[in-house]
Design a protein around this motif. Structure first.
Motif, PDB file in Angstrom:
ATOM      1  N   ASP A 157       0.718  -1.294   0.201  1.00  0.00           N
ATOM      2  CA  ASP A 157      -0.140   0.095  -0.379  1.00  0.00           C
ATOM      3  C   ASP A 157       1.280   1.038   0.180  1.00  0.00           C
ATOM      4  O   ASP A 157       0.105   1.915   1.070  1.00  0.00           O
ATOM      5  N   GLY A 158       2.249   1.279  -0.206  1.00  0.00           N
ATOM      6  CA  GLY A 158       3.013   2.054   0.227  1.00  0.00           C
ATOM      7  C   GLY A 158       2.540   3.521  -0.945  1.00  0.00           C
ATOM      8  O   GLY A 158       2.587   3.116  -2.598  1.00  0.00           O
ATOM      9  N   GLU A 159       3.279   4.669  -0.937  1.00  0.00           N
ATOM     10  CA  GLU A 159       2.751   5.497  -1.862  1.00  0.00           C
ATOM     11  C   GLU A 159       4.295   5.414  -2.345  1.00  0.00           C
ATOM     12  O   GLU A 159       5.126   5.690  -1.962  1.00  0.00           O
ATOM     13  N   THR A 160       4.098   6.498  -4.223  1.00  0.00           N
ATOM     14  CA  THR A 160       4.791   6.912  -4.377  1.00  0.00           C
ATOM     15  C   THR A 160       4.840   8.140  -5.333  1.00  0.00           C
ATOM     16  O   THR A 160       4.019   8.348  -5.886  1.00  0.00           O
ATOM     17  N   SER A 161       5.972   8.991  -5.470  1.00  0.00           N
ATOM     18  CA  SER A 161       5.912  10.814  -6.195  1.00  0.00           C
ATOM     19  C   SER A 161       6.022  10.371  -7.776  1.00  0.00           C
ATOM     20  O   SER A 161       6.951  10.817  -8.024  1.00  0.00           O
ATOM     21  N   PHE A 162       5.772   9.874  -7.822  1.00  0.00           N
ATOM     22  CA  PHE A 162       5.671   9.040  -9.386  1.00  0.00           C
ATOM     23  C   PHE A 162       6.091  10.817 -10.616  1.00  0.00           C
ATOM     24  O   PHE A 162       5.117  11.804  -9.899  1.00  0.00           O
ATOM     25  N   VAL A 163       6.695  10.686 -10.912  1.00  0.00           N
ATOM     26  CA  VAL A 163       7.300  11.823 -11.856  1.00  0.00           C
ATOM     27  C   VAL A 163       7.718  11.462 -13.243  1.00  0.00           C
ATOM     28  O   VAL A 163       7.871  10.515 -13.993  1.00  0.00           O
TER      29      VAL A 163
END
Length: 278
Positions: A157-163
């Motif tokens: 359920d981890g979040e990623t700051s996709f770029v």
């Protein structure tokens, strides 16, 4: 006329940097690749290989700035990459913009950290583009599984700051042409878990894309069957474990600060690349 050498000119980010510099007033672009014929038209092309000193002189001649992309195959930085950087300094290069990774300053394991350390001690103006996880990986590494309606990564359920790589390249272009030096942490506008990413992809594509959320063991077994490249799979496992542990979700405003606009979001990326998954 300011001359900029772009290494990795056929890579995902390097190609966009070449495009961004091509029509920029007062800038001459020299696109470097082991296969110059693969570089698009409209720019000067040169054969360049970090591990072949015979290619250094022509590549660095009369160059003011370098966009530096580490080839994925190079992990022994001092042996295989530093000689080229030393040659660049000797040829009179004044600025290097290096495509690094988010968190490199805290992770001595990745080669990017060693490259940053060398550049920081060199007589150069430097900018480190510490980029988060590329959205474009969904259109390349994970293209086939998304076409099948699934995203199979062990990120929990981890979040990623996709770029978006187009933002990374645009920031790079500004830095190569007199923009900011120092370290820039480049992220998208928000941190998302992979379930949310799949729901947004589904909405744009008009069909269901399910987040499988496998265990790390299941991911390794399946990926090794398809990739047959243990080193590559190990890197992927590390990236998704970082997300799983909640360490990939930091969001910054560096893209906005340099470009004067918001970073591209997942929906924009999905609309622009939707034919990839057709």
């Amino acid at each position: 006329m300011r001359r900029v050498l772009v290494t990795g000119a056929t890579s995902t980010v390097g190609g966009h940097v070449v495009d961004g510099l091509r029509d920029r007033e007062g800038v001459a672009v020299r696109a470097a690749s082991r296969d110059p014929a693969a570089v698009g038209a409209g720019v000067e092309r040169v054969r360049f290989d970090f591990t072949d000193p015979a290619t250094y002189r022509a590549a660095f001649a009369d160059v003011d700035a370098v966009f530096l992309v580490r080839p994925p195959a190079i992990s022994r930085v001092r042996r295989d990459l530093v000689p080229a950087l030393s040659a660049a300094v000797g040829a009179g290069v004044e600025r290097v913009v290096f495509l690094s990774v988010l968190g490199a300053e805290r992770n001595p394991v990745v080669p990017h950290t060693r490259i940053e350390s060398w550049l920081a001690e060199a007589p150069l103006e430097t900018t480190f583009l510490r980029a988060s996880f590329f959205l474009q990986n969904l259109a390349t590494v994970h293209r086939e599984e998304i076409r099948r309606g699934e995203l199979f990564v062990p990120a929990g359920d981890g979040e990623t700051s996709f770029v978006d790589v187009r933002d990374v390249a645009a920031v790079g272009v500004e830095c190569l042409d007199g923009g900011p030096t120092g370290a820039l942490d480049l992220t998208g506008p928000e941190a998302l878990d992979y379930g949310t990413v799949c729901r947004r992809l589904s909405a744009v594509l008009g069909r269901e894309v399910e987040y499988a959320n496998p265990s790390l063991a299941r991911f390794l077994v399946r990926r090794l069957r398809t990739d047959r490249d243990p080193a590559r799979v190990a890197v992927m496992a590390g990236i998704y474990t970082t997300a799983r542990l909640g360490l990939a979700g930091r969001v910054t405003d560096d893209v906005r600060r340099v470009l004067g606009r918001d970073p591209l979001d997942v929906e924009t990326f999905a609309r622009d690349y939707r034919e990839v998954w057709a």
